[in-house]
Every structure is written in C-alpha cells, then in structure tokens.
Design a protein around this motif. Structure first.
Motif, PDB file in Angstrom:
ATOM      1  N   HIS A 127      71.671  55.200  50.244  1.00 45.78           N
ATOM      2  CA  HIS A 127      70.905  55.465  51.465  1.00 45.78           C
ATOM      3  C   HIS A 127      69.405  55.606  51.222  1.00 45.78           C
ATOM      4  O   HIS A 127      68.617  55.309  52.112  1.00 45.78           O
ATOM      5  CB  HIS A 127      71.416  56.736  52.142  1.00 45.78           C
ATOM      6  N   THR A 128      69.034  56.038  50.057  1.00 43.17           N
ATOM      7  CA  THR A 128      67.605  56.247  49.803  1.00 43.17           C
ATOM      8  C   THR A 128      67.038  55.142  48.919  1.00 43.17           C
ATOM      9  O   THR A 128      66.327  54.251  49.379  1.00 43.17           O
ATOM     10  CB  THR A 128      67.380  57.625  49.161  1.00 43.17           C
ATOM     11  N   THR A 129      67.377  55.200  47.638  1.00 41.97           N
ATOM     12  CA  THR A 129      66.771  54.263  46.681  1.00 41.97           C
ATOM     13  C   THR A 129      67.011  52.804  47.053  1.00 41.97           C
ATOM     14  O   THR A 129      66.080  52.050  47.328  1.00 41.97           O
ATOM     15  CB  THR A 129      67.331  54.531  45.267  1.00 41.97           C
ATOM     16  N   GLY A 131      68.844  51.618  49.695  1.00 39.29           N
ATOM     17  CA  GLY A 131      68.748  51.397  51.137  1.00 39.29           C
ATOM     18  C   GLY A 131      67.339  51.136  51.608  1.00 39.29           C
ATOM     19  O   GLY A 131      67.094  50.258  52.447  1.00 39.29           O
ATOM     20  N   ARG A 132      66.364  51.896  51.078  1.00 36.02           N
ATOM     21  CA  ARG A 132      64.966  51.709  51.490  1.00 36.02           C
ATOM     22  C   ARG A 132      64.445  50.338  51.092  1.00 36.02           C
ATOM     23  O   ARG A 132      63.709  49.685  51.843  1.00 36.02           O
ATOM     24  CB  ARG A 132      64.097  52.801  50.857  1.00 36.02           C
ATOM     25  N   PHE A 133      64.830  49.898  49.873  1.00 36.31           N
ATOM     26  CA  PHE A 133      64.391  48.570  49.432  1.00 36.31           C
ATOM     27  C   PHE A 133      64.938  47.489  50.354  1.00 36.31           C
ATOM     28  O   PHE A 133      64.220  46.582  50.775  1.00 36.31           O
ATOM     29  CB  PHE A 133      64.847  48.299  47.994  1.00 36.31           C
ATOM     30  N   LYS A 135      65.947  47.594  53.463  1.00 34.88           N
ATOM     31  CA  LYS A 135      65.309  47.602  54.778  1.00 34.88           C
ATOM     32  C   LYS A 135      63.871  47.090  54.692  1.00 34.88           C
ATOM     33  O   LYS A 135      63.426  46.301  55.533  1.00 34.88           O
ATOM     34  CB  LYS A 135      65.320  49.009  55.365  1.00 34.88           C
ATOM     35  N   SER A 136      63.126  47.536  53.680  1.00 37.27           N
ATOM     36  CA  SER A 136      61.704  47.183  53.564  1.00 37.27           C
ATOM     37  C   SER A 136      61.490  45.698  53.299  1.00 37.27           C
ATOM     38  O   SER A 136      60.563  45.085  53.840  1.00 37.27           O
ATOM     39  CB  SER A 136      61.049  47.993  52.437  1.00 37.27           C
TER      40      SER A 136
END
Length: 447
Positions: A127-129, A131-133, A135-136
């Motif tokens: 969700h963070t590491t 997931g952020r990539f 989406k970005s």
C-alpha cells in the motif's frame, strides 16, 4: 474481455490452483508489453531462478533474455531470500524499480512474500512503498497468489489485501480431460462480459477461446450446389448439397460413413476446392490406404488441395478441439471440411460441452461459407436421429444402416432431411466396392 485492458496505476491479484498457469499468465502480460509496446517490465521471483525462468519461457516462444539485453527487462531473483534478510531485499527491490521505472511488474508469488515478511508488513509494502510507485508512474502490477487445490479461499490472507482487480485461474480434471478456466470477480473501472473464460496452454503460451457471437449471418444463402463425390447421391439430393451447408451422416459401424466422407473430400479437392479432412478415429495412413482400396484418387487429391488432419481428442477439452480446428480453418481457408467422427469427440466430452462446441463450429462453418460433412456413429431407423443437438444444426441428414436379408448383409441409405431441396424420399441400397460407393434403386424388402 476488459475492453481497454488494465487501467494505469492498478494492482491486480492473480490467484490460482497449482497447474493453472499463473506464472505463464503473468509472464505473458510482461512479455506482450515489451514486445508490442516497448514498455519496461520487472519480474520479482520467489519461486524459480532466472536461468529456469528463461528456459521455461523460451519453450513458450518468449525470449526474455533478448529484452534484458535491450534494457527493457529486469529479473529480480529472491528464491534464496530468508525472513531475516527479506526487509533489506525489499529496499533493494524498490531501489531498482525506482531507477528502472517499469510500466509492468509481476511478483510471483505474493503468498511466499507474505510468509517471509508477515501479513502486516506485506500490506504496508503493497500500500505504501510499491503502491505509491504504481499510482505515480501509471504502472500495473500483478500479484501472483497460490490458491490451495479444491478450496475457494486464496490462502495466506492475501485476499485481505485491497487490490483494484482479482483474476482467478482454475485447473480441473474430468477423467482424462484437463480444463483451465479464468474468472474475473473484481476489476474496478471495467465491466466484464462473462462469468468465466476457458483457456489452454500451448507451445505458444496462453490462448483464450474467442467465443463467436451466437447470431446467424444475414447474408442470403447460396443457391450453388456442390458434389457429394457420388453421382447417384447427387441425384438423390437434387444436384448435390448447397454450398455452406452442413451434412450429418448417421450410421452404425460398418455402414461406410468414412468412405462417404472420403468421396466428398477427394472429389471436391479434384474439382479445385480446398478441403480438410479431420479424422478423430483412424490414423492418416489408414485413411489413405482405405481410399486407395476403394479406388479413390487420394494421392492426386493430396496434391490438389486436400489436407488430412488427425489426432485423438482424449485428454483435450472441447475448447482445445474447437480452437485447433478453428486455427487450421483460418489458416488453410478450405471450402470443404469433413469431421469424422462426432462419436470420437462425444466419448471424451459431456453432451452439454459437445453441443456448445458444435454450435460454435457451425457458426464458424457458416461464417466462412464452408460445406461440411460430419459423421455420427449411431443406429437410425430413417425416422429418428439420436443426439438431436447435432441433427438440429444439420442442413442435411443422410441415414445409413444395414440389414441381413436371406443370410446376406445389405446396406441401405435414405436422405432423411435436406433443407431447401426436393430430395428423394425413397430408401436405396448401396455397396462399398473397389470403385467406392455404388448406390442402387431399392427393391421391396423388409429392413
């Protein structure tokens, strides 16, 4: 199936039974992105080494080593990672991903990942590491998960992860037949047309059955007739069979259904029409020998547009059989097709699956305006035809049977049905001779 494919920034869970083809499915997703669109791809493996992966995929026609050399692909090997080192490896993975900036990512398998890292830290990573990539950079990631055989749950708590889509690959066996089914229970921003899709794994990777629309064409039916290969039978059918029609030959073993099919295929090939003979019961060499024994010029026909294809349909699903015939028809583009026999297919499929396959096959035949012969090994009294699904699809039905008269076996035929033709309504006697099928007027006898 998804109309516009996977939306950018999506995480998709690919769960499946052992043997369902999860690794091949994910690899195909990566390979097609590189091959068709020049998109960078990363494969994170906790299941097999780089060498094993490359070798297996080359056997399926996918050369990942080539794209690695071209700078489009990275294989991250985590096969030997331990619970003590997994967090450090994650940092290295993300460092490589951030530098490489792939559009497509596969982690195989997330189930093993969760075992090593624990569910809580795995969720955080997704969700963070990662997931952020995703989406970005508008990437798409596949998370491969093991689904215990025979169980509905995906396992290891992976189903609790919040993902944008879920694809479930199922593997099952019914006797000797293997079936692989894909379901898409969840895919945000996309509507899925059907509940499930059957697929096969071949030497060229995964192939899905392209289901034709179950709608008859609107084109006007042809009025051209072509020969059955037997002059007297043409006469009984008022000039032969219509181009684009399906003829069902029904008769017990020994009535000569294969011989009628050979007459049809060989004669039309010699008249300039490309023909395929699908033999599911006899080896090709045996068909050639039989044709020669009946005085049929099969060697000349094989040089002039006749193609003999034979395989045993056992251990193959109806989808595989249909897809293989469809591929040959699309490539060879025949005007004439013989399927010998429906009985061989029926032995390895239930009637529902066989009826569905016949429906698709009939639509394919009509679409290409092919004239087809299909044989069925069954008894008929010239009044009723067993397996009504096949008889409903047929434009013409020719019944074949034999009877013992005064200690002699005699063969009889009747045109039970011929749509749009003023066909003979009589029963006729025939013989299979060194010159092939010879049909006579039938004398008054009790059958």
């Amino acid at each position: 199936m998804l109309k516009d494919g996977f939306p950018e920034g999506f995480t998709v869970l690919v769960a499946g039974d052992p043997g369902a083809g999860k690794t091949i499915f994910g690899s195909t997703f990566l390979y097609n992105g590189m091959d068709q669109f020049g998109e960078k791809a990363v494969y994170v493996s906790l299941a097999e080494t780089k060498e094993d992966f490359y070798e297996e995929m080359k056997g399926l026609g996918m050369d990942f080593e080539k794209y690695e050399k071209e700078g489009l692909f990275k294989f991250i090997d985590l096969v030997t990672v331990t619970p003590e080192t997994v967090e450090k490896e994650i940092e290295l993975i993300m460092s490589e991903i951030l530098t490489f900036q792939p559009k497509r990512i596969v982690i195989d398998s997330i189930s093993t990942f969760a075992q090593l890292l624990g569910l809580k830290k795995t969720r955080m990573f997704l969700h963070t590491t990662l997931g952020r990539f995703i989406k970005s950079f508008g990437a798409v990631a596949f998370l491969v998960a093991e689904k215990p055989l025979g169980k509905e749950e995906i396992g290891f708590g992976v189903e609790e992860f919040v993902v944008d889509g879920v694809i479930v690959l199922k593997y099952s066996k019914l006797g000797e037949i293997v079936r692989r089914i894909m379901e898409i229970p969840k895919m945000r921003k996309r509507s899925v047309g059907r509940a499930e899709y059957e697929y096969i794994i071949t030497s060229k990777g995964i192939h899905f059955l392209e289901i034709p629309e179950l709608v008859r064409g609107t084109e006007e039916a042809s009025t051209e007739k072509i020969t059955t290969g037997i002059e007297k039978l043409d006469e009984l059918l008022a000039g032969g069979v219509y181009r684009g029609s399906i003829t069902l030959l029904v008769g017990m073993t020994g009535t000569g259904k294969t011989t009628f099919g050979l007459h049809f295929a060989i004669t039309n090939a010699l008249q300039g029409r490309k023909a395929i003979y699908f033999g599911f019961e006899e080896p090709i060499g045996q068909l050639i020998r039989a044709a020669r024994g009946y005085g049929l010029p099969i060697d000349e026909a094989l040089q002039n547009g006749l193609k003999l294809e034979g395989w045993v349909p056992e251990a193959k699903s109806p989808v595989y059989t249909f897809l293989k015939m469809k591929q040959m028809i699309d490539e060879f583009k025949p005007e004439v097709v013989v399927i010998d026999s429906l009985t061989a297919l029926r032995e390895h499929m239930d009637d529902t699956e066989l009826a569905k396959m016949l429906r698709y096959l009939s639509l394919l035949i009509k679409e290409h305006n092919i004239t087809a012969y299909i044989t069925l090994n069954a008894d008929t009294n010239f009044e009723t035809v067993p397996f009504t699904k096949a008889s409903t699809l047929a434009d013409n039905i020719i019944g074949l049977r034999y009877a013992i008269n005064e200690g002699v076996i005699e063969r009889y035929l009747s045109v039970i049905k011929a749509r749009g033709s003023n066909h003979s309504k009589k029963i006729h006697r025939y013989e299979i001779t060194s010159q092939g099928v010879v049909i006579y007027e039938c004398k008054d006898r009790t059958l």
